[in-house]
Write an enzyme that holds these catalytic residues in place. Structure first.
Site: not given
Length: 455
Positions: A251, A308, A405
């Site tokens: 992402h 992911d 992230s």
């Protein structure tokens, strides 16, 4: 006449002296019969009273038969007699690995638990990789009836068949500047902490996630990579896997038009000293971008952040140093059966230090405990797939946060650091009753190896 009689008496007396001497001094055997100390006999009332070990064997020295009369049990008599004769040989707890010690006269016997043997149960029978990882420092597999050890890339198996020896100064997973006195360890109360499932969030936040972490000093998180957008801003993290490969979250790649990478930095505020590394290709799931540019990984669910994962290929190799070292890639079995059964992992990044606050200029690191899958699933309104796992604290305000992230979740084993997760998403940052959600790297080992093998 009188003088003659007196002389006769004197001569008679002198003649009798040798005989008298021989009668006074007796031979030793005969004398001993008279000089022996006789044992006190019990009185009539003592003989009819029940046996008493203190009276029989403490106040006086007893025989084994007398002790048996007291205990009226052969096993109890043997146990007492072994200690009575020469002390308790088991008092020093000589049996290892919770073996049971039985005292003997001048010796002892250890009864070992399964998978242990030896006089003191000191030898471990590594017939299964499930028993202390087969005593392997890295990877273990069962070959016929024995265990076989192997090592991560850039290590060789030691002569003992168990240890792993680094083949270079910058072998993967080596924290050259070890944390020593600054070991990021779990607070004591966390061990007994029970999960409490509290109010749930309305929306998941994909851009997680280091709240209330400590500074990671130079060289202490050497596998950390930082992703920079076209504005020169930090937007995600990554993990160095090789000189030309950086692991990150899928992402992250959809958030910017261009990506550059920084490695070996702990303070990104000094823009004049940091060096941006150019990206050659990015391999991520096809639902994010056109398929002719990215490597396709099937079944990516953008909404749930399933699958992911992405890999960045660098244009020029990363130069390793004591401040820049790749994390080791584990085997799936080793990750699932050994690494993820450790108490905790290590998470690092330049993300926000508080929810909805600015990102950090300095690299932060925290230790987060693994959370069992059942608790993880109950804590969230959103789907926790088989490709995800939870880590973090139920009540302690420490977590990853926005900007972290794609960064590393690292687990150390025998002083080697392995990549076990990718910071993926969460419901807020360090919220009570909520945990950080990570991509489970062990599910993607074949995919990662395939991407890294591409020319």
């Amino acid at each position: 006449m009188a003088p003659q009689l007196l002389l006769c008496l004197i001569l008679t007396f002198l003649w009798s002296l040798p005989e008298a001497e021989s009668n006074v001094f007796l031979k030793s055997k005969v004398a001993n019969r008279f000089l022996q100390r006789t044992k006190r006999s019990n009185s009539l009332f003592e003989e009819i009273r029940p046996g008493n070990i203190e009276r029989e064997c403490i106040e006086e020295k007893c025989s084994k038969e007398e002790a048996r009369e007291v205990f009226e049990d052969n096993e109890k008599t043997e146990t007492f007699w072994n200690v009575y004769v020469d002390g308790d040989q088991c008092s020093s707890n000589p049996c290892h690995y919770r073996g049971t010690c039985k005292d003997g006269i001048g010796s002892y016997t250890c009864t070992c638990l399964p998978n242990y043997e030896g006089k003191n149960c000191e030898k471990v029978l590594y017939q299964s990789c499930r028993v202390d990882n087969g005593n392997c420092w890295h990877f273990c597999k069962r070959v016929q009836s024995e265990t076989q050890c192997s090592c991560a890339e850039s290590y060789r198996l030691g002569v003992d068949g168990h240890s792993c020896v680094a083949e270079g100064d910058f072998s993967c997973g080596r924290n050259i500047k070890a944390r020593n006195k600054r070991e990021a360890s779990l607070p004591d109360f966390v061990q007994s902490q029970k999960a409490t499932l509290l109010k749930k969030s309305d929306n998941p936040s994909p851009d997680i996630r280091i709240v209330n972490g400590m500074d990671c000093k130079l060289g202490e998180c050497p596998w950390q990579a930082v992703l920079i957008n076209e504005k020169g801003e930090v937007f995600c993290g990554g993990t160095i896997l090789s000189p030309i490969h950086v692991l990150t979250a899928a992402h992250c790649i959809n958030q910017t038009k261009s990506v550059s990478v920084i490695v070996g930095e702990i303070d990104i505020s000094r823009k004049e000293t940091r060096r941006l590394l150019s990206v050659d290709k990015i391999y991520v799931h096809t639902k994010f971008v056109p398929p002719n540019y990215y490597y396709v990984h099937q079944n990516f669910d953008r909404v749930a952040y399933d699958y992911d994962i992405a890999i960045i290929r660098m244009k020029t190799p990363i130069q390793f140093s004591e401040n820049v070292v790749p994390a080791c890639l584990p085997t799936a079995d080793f990750a699932n059966e050994v690494l993820m059964k450790q108490d905790s992992g290590i998470v690092s990044g330049f993300g926000r230090i508080q929810f909805k606050q600015p990102t950090s200029n300095t690299l932060k690191v925290i230790t987060v405990p693994y959370v069992d899958r059942h608790t993880c699933m109950l804590s969230s309104d959103f789907r926790i797939t088989q490709n995800m796992f939870c880590a973090g604290y139920d009540t302690l305000p420490q977590d990853a946060c926005q900007g972290d992230s794609g960064g590393p979740h690292i687990t150390a084993y025998r002083d080697t650091h392995f990549i076990t997760g990718i910071i993926s998403w969460g419901e807020g940052c360090a919220r009570k009753g909520k945990y950080g959600v990570y991509t489970k790297v062990s599910k993607f080992i074949p995919w990662i190896k395939k991407i890294m093998s591409l020319k």
